[in-house]
Design an enzyme around this catalytic site. Structure first.
Site, PDB file in Angstrom:
ATOM      1  N   TRP B 164       0.844  -1.219   0.000  1.00  0.00           N
ATOM      2  CA  TRP B 164       0.000   0.000   0.000  1.00  0.00           C
ATOM      3  C   TRP B 164       0.864   1.248   0.000  1.00  0.00           C
ATOM      4  O   TRP B 164       0.550   2.237  -0.651  1.00  0.00           O
ATOM      5  CB  TRP B 164      -0.948  -0.010   1.200  1.00  0.00           C
ATOM      6  N   ASP B 165       1.966   1.188   0.729  1.00  0.00           N
ATOM      7  CA  ASP B 165       2.895   2.316   0.709  1.00  0.00           C
ATOM      8  C   ASP B 165       3.471   2.534  -0.689  1.00  0.00           C
ATOM      9  O   ASP B 165       3.626   3.674  -1.142  1.00  0.00           O
ATOM     10  CB  ASP B 165       4.066   2.041   1.668  1.00  0.00           C
TER      11      ASP B 165
END
Lengths: 406, 406
Positions: B164-165
């Site tokens: 997600w980062d």
């Protein structure tokens, strides 16, 4: 109709699966006019699972929202001629082409740029040599499956989220915007290339995995533990499970405060000779620290854990199943402006996300449905190529195009 | 010096961890001048693991390559004043500011835009309410850990890659480029917001997971099997493991041809009443199909499997450990133009990736080292704010800045 931040930009896309369609959709959901060209029967991803009971692809609908669909007989020279004309159609803000098909034949960049010298073409490839690679093979190759999952396991664990595809999809959007900026400054078009395998290698390098491995440091499997600081899952009294993170000093202090374990942590640090204000030392003492945290959580139902954690600003989350997420979590509903509910043809009512980017200077383009295959063939051929209704009727008769009514 | 595709653009960054620094680095590696501002002792991520024996962060070096570093006493009003002056410094191609710190105090967008009305500020947040969320909590919340790993397991399996980062980091770059395009057309700056939790929710929606779950279809754990088609891992005679993918019809036929199992597959389809040319039917028959594939691979060493697979164009990969990747795979070496070897201060020789995007119109900016903390404070304060050597010396004396020599 709300104009997005990219209003005026036009992108033609010939694509399939995740990364390239996601790249196009990212631009479409910011207001670009994105025209996806498919063969008459639909692209390679037209029936990709998950599907509905009557085989409409929820995957395809998800990755092609807010686009226009043109369906052409790409097996024929005439159909390919129409596609090339669309790709190279005039317009100051047009002439952007995105594909994950090999850049040869009718997709040869040099041939296309003879028709429109300032064309920007972005080709997404499997590997940089033009070889076949997909998310699942890229992931196996770069080593992540051997450090995912149960520390006692020896077998690889594949990820389920196609992370490389998702990252590559965003890089596609970035690459097109960067090339468009360059063109606006210089007038120059170009061919941009991106290989999925390189996306994975670059991410590994950026996160330090490659430097770590080359230094001979072996990254072990740590299960659900966060590497290099304190963070892991715990089970509450009612069986609910939570992920708790103490990565920064502030996050860590909030855990100590919430659980009132500060003195015990200090004593542990003294006993182990570690400075537990340092993230690395928290990782070294992770098992002992977990034993300080575990009983407190194990003694309380999740609701109580949640209340105390939130009161102290702990960085945590409940583990939810997908069913819990869609049924119980208000963030996964139309209460979150990311989402909108609408009828998706062939599916029924859906809850669909728009872009997660919020631009103050333009309203968020609301999530909109994916097109039906060929839904916009007639209007796009008219708008971009001036093909009138009578001429379009002949193309339909000859089986060269698929229109909404055909 | 090679000019990248974004040459001329200047971005100021106040950030930590993965997503925001990656967003800035993505632009830096395309040629933008990215200036990261940190407090005197380094940011929250300055010692993030993996680290070297003397505690230099390989993670920090990986995510801040090709940037300039300015270190200021951000706890003091004067230090914050310098930071605000840098963020809002003039320049047609400047005035881009990226942060993952809360947009208040000296980072308040309205206050900053009073100094530079056309400022573009992008704030990355945890959740859209401004609450705390990191990759590990976002992932727990959206359900992926319960469908990852061994089908017989009941416990969640966290991903190790902060997917997600990484996705959010690319969206940061996309958002800044889109806002910069808008500013060039209208002169208008703005505040752009992005929440990590929404990035995860949007990806789930885009891939069809949300529609599937809302339709009551339960996505089960499928271990290393690809969902919705044929693909999984197999073990060779020498114990090596391979991932084999038959997602498209062409990929599937290449497997059948390579293993000469076409007739057996046809017979299986007839027996099961399935059309195995269809990807969904291949998923339904995945266990039976695996039994046709398994013996052939199990009877051969990986080298022979590789030869036959490559000859037939099968989409496959060996599973490699990180050590195998960095030691044996030529794609993870300077033979791949993605990478470059150089000396990273504090680390020694490293192999580091540049951007995976290849722009025909500009040479690839070679990967370059991360700066030392404060390495460029003096030159940046001189260039952007006209602070001369004597004045800088006084700032050093007063402990307001960190310079290379200090």
């Amino acid at each position: 109709m709300i104009e997005g931040i990219l209003a005026g930009m036009r992108v033609v896309e010939a694509s399939a699966f995740v990364a390239a369609p996601l790249g196009g959709m990212t631009l479409a959901q910011m207001g670009a006019d994105v025209i996806r060209i498919d063969p008459l029967g639909g692209g390679l991803d037209h029936r990709r699972w998950p599907v509905t009971a009557d085989n409409t692809s929820l995957f395809w609908c998800g990755l092609n929202k807010c686009k226009r669909s043109v369906a052409l007989d790409l097996a024929s020279g005439e159909g390919r001629e129409l596609a090339m004309a669309l790709i190279t159609a005039p317009g100051e803000d047009a002439g952007l082409f995105l594909t994950n098909f090999p850049p040869r034949g009718w997709l040869d960049p040099d041939a296309l740029r003879q028709r429109r010298p300032d064309l920007i073409q972005l080709t997404l490839q499997g590997d940089r040599h033009g070889g076949s690679a997909v998310d699942y093979t890229a992931n196996a190759r770069i080593g992540m499956p051997f450090i995912t999952g149960d520390p006692d396991a020896t077998e690889p664990v594949n990820h389920v989220l196609p992370a490389w595809d998702l990252i590559a999809g965003q890089l596609v959007a970035t690459g097109l915007l960067a090339a468009e900026r360059h063109r606006r400054r210089t007038g120059e078009g170009q061919h941009v290339r991106l290989a999925l395998q390189d996306v994975a290698l670059a991410a590994l390098g950026n996160l330090g995995f490659i430097a770590e491995a080359r230094a001979g440091q072996v990254r072990e499997r740590h299960g659900n533990e966060l590497f290099g600081a304190f963070g892991r899952d715990f089970v509450c009294a009612d069986g609910e499970r939570v992920m708790v993170v103490g990565l920064t000093g502030k996050q860590w202090r909030s855990i100590c405060d919430a659980l009132a374990i500060g003195p015990a942590v200090d004593a542990l640090g003294a006993r182990l000779g570690l400075d537990l204000r340092r993230e690395g030392d928290r990782f070294r003492a992770r098992r002992e620290l977990a034993e300080l945290v575990r009983p407190w959580i194990a003694a309380r139902p999740m609701s109580e854990v949640a209340q105390v954690f939130d009161q102290h600003g702990v960085c945590w989350s409940r583990y939810q199943t997908l069913a819990q997420l869609v049924n119980d979590d208000p963030e996964c509903s139309a209460a979150n402006p990311l989402f909108r509910e609408f009828d998706q043809a062939g599916v029924g009512p859906v809850l669909a996300p728009g872009t997660p980017l919020t631009f103050q200077a333009s309203l968020r383009v609301p999530a909109g449905p994916a097109p039906l295959l060929g839904q916009h063939t007639e209007e796009v051929l008219h708008e971009l190529l001036g093909i009138d209704q009578a001429a379009f009727g002949k193309l339909i008769e000859r089986g060269l195009v698929l229109g909404l009514a055909s």
